[in-house]
Design a protein around this motif. Structure first.
Motif, PDB file in Angstrom:
ATOM      1  N   ALA A   1      16.985  29.912 -21.752  1.00 40.57           N
ATOM      2  CA  ALA A   1      16.973  30.968 -20.740  1.00 40.57           C
ATOM      3  C   ALA A   1      16.020  32.110 -21.125  1.00 40.57           C
ATOM      4  CB  ALA A   1      18.375  31.518 -20.550  1.00 40.57           C
ATOM      5  N   ASP A   2      15.575  32.122 -22.393  1.00 37.45           N
ATOM      6  CA  ASP A   2      14.648  33.179 -22.829  1.00 37.45           C
ATOM      7  C   ASP A   2      13.183  32.800 -22.577  1.00 37.45           C
ATOM      8  OD1 ASP A   2      16.868  34.539 -23.835  1.00 37.45           O
ATOM      9  OD2 ASP A   2      16.674  33.608 -25.814  1.00 37.45           O
ATOM     10  N   LEU A   3      12.951  31.749 -21.832  1.00 36.81           N
ATOM     11  CA  LEU A   3      11.564  31.310 -21.580  1.00 36.81           C
ATOM     12  C   LEU A   3      11.157  31.796 -20.187  1.00 36.81           C
ATOM     13  CD1 LEU A   3      12.048  27.732 -23.039  1.00 36.81           C
ATOM     14  CD2 LEU A   3      10.561  29.509 -24.005  1.00 36.81           C
ATOM     15  N   GLY A   4      10.728  33.036 -20.121  1.00 34.78           N
ATOM     16  CA  GLY A   4      10.491  33.682 -18.826  1.00 34.78           C
ATOM     17  C   GLY A   4       9.354  33.079 -18.024  1.00 34.78           C
ATOM     18  N   TYR A   5       8.409  32.438 -18.683  1.00 36.58           N
ATOM     19  CA  TYR A   5       7.242  31.912 -17.971  1.00 36.58           C
ATOM     20  C   TYR A   5       7.232  30.380 -17.947  1.00 36.58           C
ATOM     21  CZ  TYR A   5       5.042  36.571 -18.045  1.00 36.58           C
ATOM     22  OH  TYR A   5       4.730  37.900 -17.857  1.00 36.58           O
ATOM     23  N   ALA A   6       8.374  29.741 -18.273  1.00 36.23           N
ATOM     24  CA  ALA A   6       8.392  28.281 -18.442  1.00 36.23           C
ATOM     25  C   ALA A   6       7.811  27.543 -17.230  1.00 36.23           C
ATOM     26  CB  ALA A   6       9.815  27.813 -18.718  1.00 36.23           C
ATOM     27  N   ASP A   7       8.233  27.939 -16.026  1.00 38.65           N
ATOM     28  CA  ASP A   7       7.773  27.208 -14.833  1.00 38.65           C
ATOM     29  C   ASP A   7       6.261  27.272 -14.701  1.00 38.65           C
ATOM     30  OD1 ASP A   7      10.361  26.769 -14.355  1.00 38.65           O
ATOM     31  OD2 ASP A   7      10.553  28.154 -12.649  1.00 38.65           O
ATOM     32  N   LYS A   8       5.717  28.421 -15.018  1.00 39.13           N
ATOM     33  CA  LYS A   8       4.270  28.587 -14.864  1.00 39.13           C
ATOM     34  C   LYS A   8       3.526  27.728 -15.892  1.00 39.13           C
ATOM     35  CE  LYS A   8       4.634  32.956 -12.586  1.00 39.13           C
ATOM     36  NZ  LYS A   8       4.243  34.336 -12.448  1.00 39.13           N
ATOM     37  N   HIS A   9       4.080  27.681 -17.104  1.00 42.69           N
ATOM     38  CA  HIS A   9       3.441  26.833 -18.116  1.00 42.69           C
ATOM     39  C   HIS A   9       3.488  25.364 -17.692  1.00 42.69           C
ATOM     40  CE1 HIS A   9       2.736  29.908 -21.107  1.00 42.69           C
ATOM     41  NE2 HIS A   9       3.974  30.341 -20.971  1.00 42.69           N
ATOM     42  N   ARG A  10       4.609  24.970 -17.125  1.00 41.74           N
ATOM     43  CA  ARG A  10       4.732  23.575 -16.676  1.00 41.74           C
ATOM     44  C   ARG A  10       3.712  23.276 -15.576  1.00 41.74           C
ATOM     45  NH1 ARG A  10       6.735  21.493 -20.923  1.00 41.74           N
ATOM     46  NH2 ARG A  10       8.906  21.996 -21.367  1.00 41.74           N
ATOM     47  N   GLU A  11       3.517  24.229 -14.698  1.00 38.37           N
ATOM     48  CA  GLU A  11       2.544  24.052 -13.619  1.00 38.37           C
ATOM     49  C   GLU A  11       1.127  23.911 -14.193  1.00 38.37           C
ATOM     50  OE1 GLU A  11       2.953  23.625 -10.403  1.00 38.37           O
ATOM     51  OE2 GLU A  11       0.804  23.756  -9.891  1.00 38.37           O
ATOM     52  N   LEU A  12       0.835  24.741 -15.219  1.00 42.26           N
ATOM     53  CA  LEU A  12      -0.483  24.635 -15.851  1.00 42.26           C
ATOM     54  C   LEU A  12      -0.663  23.267 -16.501  1.00 42.26           C
ATOM     55  CD1 LEU A  12      -1.163  27.989 -17.751  1.00 42.26           C
ATOM     56  CD2 LEU A  12      -2.199  27.177 -15.629  1.00 42.26           C
TER      57      LEU A  12
END
Ligand SMILES: Cc1cc2nc3c(=O)[nH]c(=O)nc-3n(C[C@H](O)[C@H](O)[C@H](O)COP(=O)(O)OP(=O)(O)OC[C@H]3O[C@@H](n4cnc5c(N)ncnc54)[C@H](O)[C@@H]3O)c2cc1C
Length: 587
Positions: free
Chosen positions: A476-487
């Motif tokens: 839950a501390d991975l605030g940008y996870a979705d964006k990294h996955r998209e990249l």
């Protein structure tokens, strides 16, 4: 009632207060509320400083009484006035005199409309009072009562240094719009338009204003024992106290200002449990006007976006009122909030008392929104705001964090301080070859600068592998996870390696383990000192910089990433000695 010498009737009191100043009234009110039964105020004039307090608090005031002597009789103090004699357990001399060492903020012009400390006729006048002590508030209240319109210029006033009665009177005047309070302004020049003083404040907040009268309120100091006829025996007894800052060598308590009254009550009436006054910060935050002025003076930017990843971790954007927001990916800016702001926790914060009108500033790496509204990689330099990724720091026995517990209460639309310049040499400047391997290692919010760097590399067509690994406690501390996955989805050369260390079912691994176990091979990437740049950001223990001891570089006991990289032939990038290990420590 008793009659000690047969001529003047003697009254019995717990406490006698000489002088109806705001500090004397405060002591009377708090002593009565704490359980003292009989408290008498002796006031030589026909008015106490804040008459509105008399009725609601049932204060017992002897108007027009002047003290002739204060002596010790047995265990008690006897106060003799022109009318009565009081036998009491303790005396507070709450009358004060002007401090002769005080110098006004500007030379006081010679004019019948500019005064020091007093004003004879106050009906229907426009009056400027200049000062920041109890006395300035006393004069303001007096002139308002007399029917005048009053502006109080109180630059630098700390409401907690006022007596509670003065502080409350000030709030009432402010809230009732009976007086205009300028907490941050002081006159710079007084000129005359005809006979009337025209006051120039020399700051952008306050226009020049014309008044009928200007009154400078000199701060007060304690009376001398002779002023009220205190005998040596009474003085030595420790039962006669003086309100105001004690002069050098004076046998009075060292508690400042009105707090003498509290100290005296504590010393002389141990059986009474004093009503606890509000904490200084509680008292200050009641002064909404002062806080608004401080915010206006210090804040130069607006929080345009405040998105909690969870309650203790936020992505926020800040837009400066003016000026440039350009930066190199990886650089940091400074954000600030005042000590006057409320905290989300109730950690003891002594700094907030000492420095309450000052700014707390901290450095924050500039993060990136990564995608624009249309889903393209964002061009940060085309934007007029900066993005930050910030975690709430919890108090420990050794440290009370100052800024993040205050930031925790902010939301979009709130004002903040943004330092005028970005800084830092933690950038991509040394990455010249678009085929090179770039590795970003971070702990927690240490990924912030990497987010912008990754986007910059991809926008510029970097073809070599780019790896961004981040350790956190929980997923839950991975605030940008979705964006990294998209990249990752869009760019086959981009690899995101999130590493939660306290997530059930996920083995606990640290960034050092990636190097030890060569996880990079799995991604088809080989790290090489000749072609790879490694960027490390966040917790200094993860980075593990060597220290110089007797001319040798000694690595910390717990192995950090730098030690492992140096073993593989990498070198630290330092000012004047370029290398391929770049680092940014957060503390
Ligand atoms: C160049 C630079 C860039 C920084 N960028 C960021 C950023 O992008 N995001 C961010 O959250 N912080 C960042 N920091 C840390 C930040 O400046 C403050 O130190 C932090 O927000 C704590 O401030 P505080 O006043 O609440 O606590 P302080 O009283 O200043 O407490 C400092 C203590 O808090 C702990 N601490 C500080 N920062 C962190 C953190 N990020 N994670 C966990 N514990 C921490 C450490 O134990 C440190 O000793 C950066 C620091 C530097 C020097």
């Amino acid at each position: 009632m008793d009659s000690s010498d047969g001529s003047i009737p003697t009254q019995l009191y717990d406490m006698v207060i000489v002088g109806g100043s705001a500090g004397g009234l405060s002591t009377a009110v708090s002593s009565l509320r704490s359980g003292l039964q009989r408290v008498r105020i002796i006031e030589s004039s026909s008015r106490v400083a804040l008459p509105d307090l008399i009725g609601p608090n049932q204060l017992d005031v002897g108007f027009g009484e002047t003290v002739e002597s204060i002596d010790l009789v047995g265990d008690d103090v006897v106060v003799t006035t022109n009318r009565l004699s009081y036998r009491t357990r303790g005396v507070l001399v709450a009358d004060r005199r002007a401090d002769p060492s005080w110098t006004p903020p500007l030379a006081i012009p010679d004019s019948p409309r500019v005064h020091l400390d007093s004003l004879a006729s106050v009906a229907d006048q426009d009056v400027l009072v200049v000062g920041l002590s109890d006395h300035a508030v006393e004069l303001t209240a007096q002139f308002v009562d007399g029917g005048s319109r009053v502006v109080l210029a109180a630059a630098g006033m700390d409401p907690t240094l006022l007596s509670p009665a003065a502080a409350r009177a000030l709030r009432t005047l402010e809230q009732g719009r009976q007086a205009t309070l300028l907490y941050r302004s002081t006159p710079r020049h007084i000129t005359f338009a005809g006979e009337f003083p025209m006051v120039e404040f020399g700051d952008r907040r306050t226009p020049d204003l014309q008044f009928d009268h200007v009154v400078f309120a000199a701060p007060r100091q304690a009376f001398e024992p002779d002023d009220v006829g205190v005998t040596p025996a009474a003085l030595d007894s420790g039962k006669v106290w003086f309100l105001g800052d004690p002069g050098e060598g004076r046998p009075v308590t060292t508690a400042p200002g009105w707090q003498v009254g509290i100290a005296m009550a504590e010393a002389l009436f141990p059986e009474v449990e004093l009503v606890t006054p509000l904490s200084p910060l509680e008292r200050r935050t009641q002064h909404v006007g002062a806080i608004e002025e401080l915010r206006e003076e210090h804040y130069n930017a607006t929080i345009t976006h405040f998105e909690p990843t969870h309650s203790d971790l936020w992505v926020l954007r800040v837009k400066p009122d003016q000026g440039d927001t350009s930066y190199l990916p990886g650089q940091y800016a400074s954000l600030g909030l005042g000590y006057w702001e409320e905290r989300i926790d109730d950690a003891p914060d002594p700094e907030a008392d000492r420095r309450w009108d000052k700014l707390i500033r901290r450095s924050y790496s500039i993060s990136s929104r990564m995608f624009d509204d249309h889903g393209y990689l964002t061009d940060e330099n085309g934007l007029d705001e900066l993005e930050f990724y910030i975690v709430l720091v919890a108090p420990t026995p050794d440290n009370t964090p100052a800024l993040t517990p205050r930031l925790a209460l902010k939301r979009a639309g709130d004002r903040i301080y943004l330092g005028p310049k970005v800084a830092g040499r933690y950038t991509l400047n040394s990455v010249i070859d678009p085929r090179s391997e770039i590795v970003f290692f971070s702990t927690g919010t240490g990924e912030a600068p990497h987010n912008g760097m990754v986007i910059d590399l991809l926008r510029k067509g970097h073809t070599g592998p780019i790896i961004s690994a981040v350790t956190v406690r929980k997923s839950a501390d991975l605030g940008y996870a979705d964006k990294h996955r998209e990249l990752e989805f869009r760019y086959s050369n981009y690899h995101y390696v999130p590493m939660p260390t306290r997530e059930p079912g996920i083995p606990k691994r640290y960034l050092q383990d990636l190097l030890r176990d060569d996880d990079f091979a799995e991604l088809g990437v080989t790290l090489s000192p000749s072609s790879t740049h490694v960027f490390l950001c966040g917790n200094p223990a993860m980075i593990g910089l060597p220290e110089e001891v007797d001319g040798h570089e000694v690595f910390p006991e717990t192995t950090g990433v730098v030690e492992l990289l140096v073993q593989q032939g990498f070198t630290l990038d330092r000012r004047n000695t370029p290398g391929n290990i770049h680092y940014e420590e957060y503390w």
